[in-house]
Each structure stands twice: as C-alpha cells, then as structure tokens.
Design a protein around this motif. Structure first.
Motif, PDB file in Angstrom:
ATOM      1  N   ILE A 186       0.957  -1.186  -0.100  1.00  8.21           N
ATOM      2  CA  ILE A 186      -0.013   0.109   0.002  1.00  8.21           C
ATOM      3  C   ILE A 186       0.749   1.278   0.048  1.00  8.21           C
ATOM      4  N   ASP A 187       0.081   2.395  -0.355  1.00  9.11           N
ATOM      5  CA  ASP A 187       0.823   3.776   0.016  1.00  9.11           C
ATOM      6  C   ASP A 187      -0.231   4.302   1.245  1.00  9.11           C
ATOM      7  N   GLU A 188       0.235   4.625   2.399  1.00  5.79           N
ATOM      8  CA  GLU A 188      -0.329   5.100   3.426  1.00  5.79           C
ATOM      9  C   GLU A 188      -1.168   6.434   2.842  1.00  5.79           C
ATOM     10  N   THR A 189      -0.556   7.000   2.192  1.00  5.86           N
ATOM     11  CA  THR A 189      -1.394   8.422   1.637  1.00  5.86           C
ATOM     12  C   THR A 189      -2.135   8.431   0.631  1.00  5.86           C
ATOM     13  N   ASN A 190      -2.385   7.235  -0.026  1.00 10.89           N
ATOM     14  CA  ASN A 190      -3.276   6.766  -1.077  1.00 10.89           C
ATOM     15  C   ASN A 190      -3.835   5.516  -0.918  1.00 10.89           C
ATOM     16  N   PRO A 191      -4.668   5.138   0.257  1.00  7.59           N
ATOM     17  CA  PRO A 191      -4.805   4.028   0.873  1.00  7.59           C
ATOM     18  C   PRO A 191      -5.765   3.075  -0.398  1.00  7.59           C
ATOM     19  N   GLU A 192      -6.547   3.590  -1.169  1.00 11.02           N
ATOM     20  CA  GLU A 192      -7.232   2.944  -2.254  1.00 11.02           C
ATOM     21  C   GLU A 192      -6.412   2.088  -3.136  1.00 11.02           C
ATOM     22  N   ASN A 193      -5.213   2.407  -3.410  1.00 13.37           N
ATOM     23  CA  ASN A 193      -3.979   1.947  -4.341  1.00 13.37           C
ATOM     24  C   ASN A 193      -3.361   0.769  -3.827  1.00 13.37           C
ATOM     25  N   LYS A 194      -3.079  -0.257  -4.768  1.00 10.58           N
ATOM     26  CA  LYS A 194      -2.480  -1.535  -4.536  1.00 10.58           C
ATOM     27  C   LYS A 194      -1.231  -1.669  -5.337  1.00 10.58           C
ATOM     28  N   TYR A 195      -0.041  -2.063  -4.835  1.00  8.97           N
ATOM     29  CA  TYR A 195       1.315  -2.092  -5.719  1.00  8.97           C
ATOM     30  C   TYR A 195       1.956  -3.355  -5.312  1.00  8.97           C
ATOM     31  N   PRO A 196       2.214  -4.000  -6.528  1.00  7.75           N
ATOM     32  CA  PRO A 196       2.979  -5.464  -6.682  1.00  7.75           C
ATOM     33  C   PRO A 196       4.488  -4.862  -6.305  1.00  7.75           C
ATOM     34  N   MET A 197       5.359  -5.757  -5.876  1.00 13.20           N
ATOM     35  CA  MET A 197       6.925  -5.560  -5.741  1.00 13.20           C
ATOM     36  C   MET A 197       7.259  -5.733  -7.264  1.00 13.20           C
ATOM     37  N   ILE A 198       8.018  -4.709  -7.559  1.00  9.96           N
ATOM     38  CA  ILE A 198       8.621  -4.686  -9.042  1.00  9.96           C
ATOM     39  C   ILE A 198      10.070  -4.688  -9.018  1.00  9.96           C
ATOM     40  N   ILE A 199      10.752  -4.926 -10.297  1.00 11.71           N
ATOM     41  CA  ILE A 199      11.992  -4.751 -10.468  1.00 11.71           C
ATOM     42  C   ILE A 199      12.137  -3.515 -11.615  1.00 11.71           C
ATOM     43  N   ALA A 200      12.411  -2.609 -11.145  1.00 12.87           N
ATOM     44  CA  ALA A 200      12.213  -1.040 -11.734  1.00 12.87           C
ATOM     45  C   ALA A 200      13.531  -0.832 -12.594  1.00 12.87           C
ATOM     46  N   TRP A 201      13.389  -0.283 -13.875  1.00 12.26           N
ATOM     47  CA  TRP A 201      14.623  -0.044 -14.845  1.00 12.26           C
ATOM     48  C   TRP A 201      14.477   1.465 -15.215  1.00 12.26           C
ATOM     49  N   GLU A 202      13.436   2.049 -14.534  1.00  5.66           N
ATOM     50  CA  GLU A 202      13.325   3.397 -15.167  1.00  5.66           C
ATOM     51  C   GLU A 202      12.601   3.996 -13.781  1.00  5.66           C
ATOM     52  N   GLU A 203      13.228   5.251 -13.415  1.00  4.13           N
ATOM     53  CA  GLU A 203      12.698   6.091 -12.278  1.00  4.13           C
ATOM     54  C   GLU A 203      12.549   7.535 -12.793  1.00  4.13           C
ATOM     55  N   ASP A 204      11.192   8.026 -12.245  1.00  2.50           N
ATOM     56  CA  ASP A 204      11.074   9.228 -12.782  1.00  2.50           C
ATOM     57  C   ASP A 204      11.230   9.692 -14.287  1.00  2.50           C
ATOM     58  N   GLY A 205      10.918   8.726 -14.945  1.00  2.53           N
ATOM     59  CA  GLY A 205      10.860   8.588 -16.493  1.00  2.53           C
ATOM     60  C   GLY A 205      12.165   8.683 -17.106  1.00  2.53           C
ATOM     61  N   GLU A 206      13.251   8.182 -16.341  1.00  3.45           N
ATOM     62  CA  GLU A 206      14.566   7.968 -16.867  1.00  3.45           C
ATOM     63  C   GLU A 206      15.275   6.573 -16.526  1.00  3.45           C
ATOM     64  N   GLU A 207      15.696   5.912 -17.527  1.00  5.36           N
ATOM     65  CA  GLU A 207      16.215   4.531 -17.259  1.00  5.36           C
ATOM     66  C   GLU A 207      17.650   5.029 -16.402  1.00  5.36           C
ATOM     67  N   TYR A 208      17.895   3.725 -15.926  1.00  5.63           N
ATOM     68  CA  TYR A 208      19.342   3.972 -14.966  1.00  5.63           C
ATOM     69  C   TYR A 208      20.649   3.938 -15.795  1.00  5.63           C
ATOM     70  N   ASN A 209      21.332   4.957 -15.215  1.00  7.06           N
ATOM     71  CA  ASN A 209      22.677   5.012 -16.030  1.00  7.06           C
ATOM     72  C   ASN A 209      23.664   3.816 -15.872  1.00  7.06           C
ATOM     73  N   THR A 210      23.925   2.697 -16.747  1.00  8.32           N
ATOM     74  CA  THR A 210      24.670   1.570 -16.608  1.00  8.32           C
ATOM     75  C   THR A 210      25.836   1.729 -16.159  1.00  8.32           C
ATOM     76  N   ASP A 211      26.702   3.020 -16.257  1.00 12.42           N
ATOM     77  CA  ASP A 211      27.863   3.384 -15.646  1.00 12.42           C
ATOM     78  C   ASP A 211      27.904   3.463 -14.219  1.00 12.42           C
ATOM     79  N   GLU A 212      26.738   3.508 -13.430  1.00 10.99           N
ATOM     80  CA  GLU A 212      26.453   3.662 -11.786  1.00 10.99           C
ATOM     81  C   GLU A 212      26.103   2.050 -11.371  1.00 10.99           C
ATOM     82  N   GLY A 213      26.162   1.149 -12.305  1.00 14.56           N
ATOM     83  CA  GLY A 213      25.786  -0.271 -11.720  1.00 14.56           C
ATOM     84  C   GLY A 213      24.962  -0.823 -12.466  1.00 14.56           C
ATOM     85  N   ALA A 214      24.642  -2.115 -12.238  1.00  9.67           N
ATOM     86  CA  ALA A 214      23.343  -2.823 -12.871  1.00  9.67           C
ATOM     87  C   ALA A 214      22.084  -1.956 -12.680  1.00  9.67           C
TER      88      ALA A 214
END
Ligand SMILES: Nc1nc2c(c(=O)[nH]1)N[C@H]1C(S)=C(S)[C@@H](COP(=O)(O)O)O[C@H]1N2
Ligand SMILES: [Mo]
Length: 243
Positions: free
Chosen positions: A186-214
């Motif tokens: 959950i998100d305690e500030t948006n209690p109506e939403n549900k969230y699965p556990m994810i493996i993200a490759w993109e954060e705030d619209g940008e993919e991670y820089n692979t120079d900084e790690g996997a």
C-alpha cells in the motif's frame, strides 16, 4: 632519496657490467624490473593484477616505496595482448546489464534489459511512496517488471522454494518469503491503491545509467501505514536467488 639511490645503483651496476654478481644475491626478476623501470619510463601498461604483484616485489627491495616510485614502476609490467584486453572489456559489457535469477527455478535466467521490456503483460508503473528510517518521505515514479510474475511465469519457481533474496552488486541484500513477494503493498497516503513488488529499470521517466551499476532496483510499497519501506529498495541488483 631512496629512489635516486636506487637509480644511481642501477646505473653503476650497468656501467660496471657487474650485474651477475648482484643477481647471485637476489631475485633476477627484480633486478631486471628495476633496470627497466629506470631506463624505460615511457612504456605504459594496463594490467592491474600483474602490476600489483610486481609492486610487491619492488617493495621488498626498497622497503619503503613512495607512491611516486610505484607509479614509475608501472612500465615494467608485461603487456597483455590486445586480444586479451578486448575480451575483458567485452565480457564486462555483456554481463553488466543482465538480471540473474538463480537457484530453485526451472529456468535459471540472465535477462537483458530489452528482454525484460519485451514482457509487456507483466510490466507495472506507478508513483511509489517511500518512508525511510529518518522519517523522510517522497514519491518516485517507477516502471518495471512484477517480480512475482517474473518468478512464477518466466523463471518457473519450484514449489519447494521458501526464500527469495535480492542481492545487489555492493552486497546489500533483502530477503523475502514467497508470500511477501506475492503480496500487494500500500501507500499510506493513497490507501485505495495496491502495488506489486517490482524490479524497476526506470525512475521518474529516466532509465538508470549503466555506468553506475546494474540498472535494476527492487521497489516495494508499504505493508501498512507507518511501514519504513525505503531500505527495501535494493539498487543495482546483481542476482535474485531462490532458495
Ligand atoms: N545496493 C544497495 N541498495 C540500497 C542500499 C545500499 O546500501 N545498497 N541502502 C538502502 C537504504 S538503507 C536506503 S534508505 C535506500 C536509500 O536510497 P537512496 O540512496 O536512493 O536515498 O536505499 C536502499 N538500497
Ligand atoms: Mo537507509
């Protein structure tokens, strides 16, 4: 001072042509190294392992080498073949962006970012709320793959599996039970939403820089209001280990 003395000694020995008498008392290799270090300061090398080994040899002779000395001694190492160097660089590139799934699964996997992105039916994206141990809160928009679906449908997790460890390149690790990975959060500030556990490759619209790690981060919502979830956000995931 010591360095100058060594250089002078080496030159004297050369001039006197008496290198054999010295070689009797010490390691031939080391003498050769000192001489070549003195006479060929322009050669460069790139093989770190060999360098440090030989630095150690030099240390034994000079006792207290300065940093400058160690740098000057770089040229003495053997040149690795250019083929070897190219392979090393290639290996690094080929293994860097792979997400590994190992252990109690039918399909042990090394997935590239493109392969993950192609699993369109199990991609999830949303704003995730975070709370860390100092009380700092925030929202971060993540896009990635649903972890349970990846394990259940792609890696084919075995029925006797009980533990799922998310292990980062720096050794940081989070362990979960099967239920914890299957759960919705959950998100305690948006209690109506549900969230699965994810493996993200993109954060705030940008993919991670692979120079900084996997370029993979575990993202988990809150179990309940007040749950400090941010420490579970394992960045630069190296391997997902199923036991
Ligand atoms: N690979 C890795 N991931 C990690 C950590 C770490 O040390 N290594 N620290 C965790 C902790 S304790 C916190 S609070 C958050 C901090 O994330 P931030 O650096 O994006 O603020 O990352 C988590 N993920
Ligand atoms: Mo933390």
């Amino acid at each position: 001072m010591k360095r100058i003395l060594i250089i002078l000694m080496a030159l004297l020995l050369l001039l006197a042509g008496c290198s054999t008498s010295v070689n009797e008392n010490s390691d031939i290799d080391n003498n050769e190294k000192i001489e070549s270090a003195t006479l060929k300061p322009d050669e460069k090398t790139t093989e770190g392992e060999i360098e440090s080994e030989e630095d150690n040899n030099i240390e034994q002779i000079t006792e207290e080498p300065t940093t400058e000395e160690l740098i000057t001694e770089e040229p003495i190492t053997e040149e690795p073949s250019s083929v070897e160097q190219t392979n090393n660089i290639d290996d690094e590139k080929n293994t860097k962006n792979l997400l590994k799934i190992e252990g109690l699964v039918e399909n042990e996997l090394s997935l590239s970012l493109d392969e993950l992105k192609a699993m369109t039916d199990i991609i999830f994206e949303a704003d995730f709320y975070s709370l860390n141990s100092f009380g700092t809160t925030g929202y971060t928009y993540f896009k990635g793959i649903k972890l349970w679906n990846l394990l259940d449908e792609v890696a084919l997790i075995k029925p006797d599996a009980t533990k799922i460890s998310i292990i980062a390149e720096d050794g940081y690790k989070m362990e979960f039970t099967i239920e914890q990975v299957q759960n919705e959060y959950i998100d305690e500030t948006n209690p109506e939403n549900k969230y699965p556990m994810i493996i993200a490759w993109e954060e705030d619209g940008e993919e991670y820089n692979t120079d900084e790690g996997a370029p993979y981060k575990l993202v988990v919502g809150q179990k309940e209001a007040g749950d400090v979830n941010k420490p579970q956000w394992v960045s630069n995931i190296d391997v997902i280990l199923i036991e």
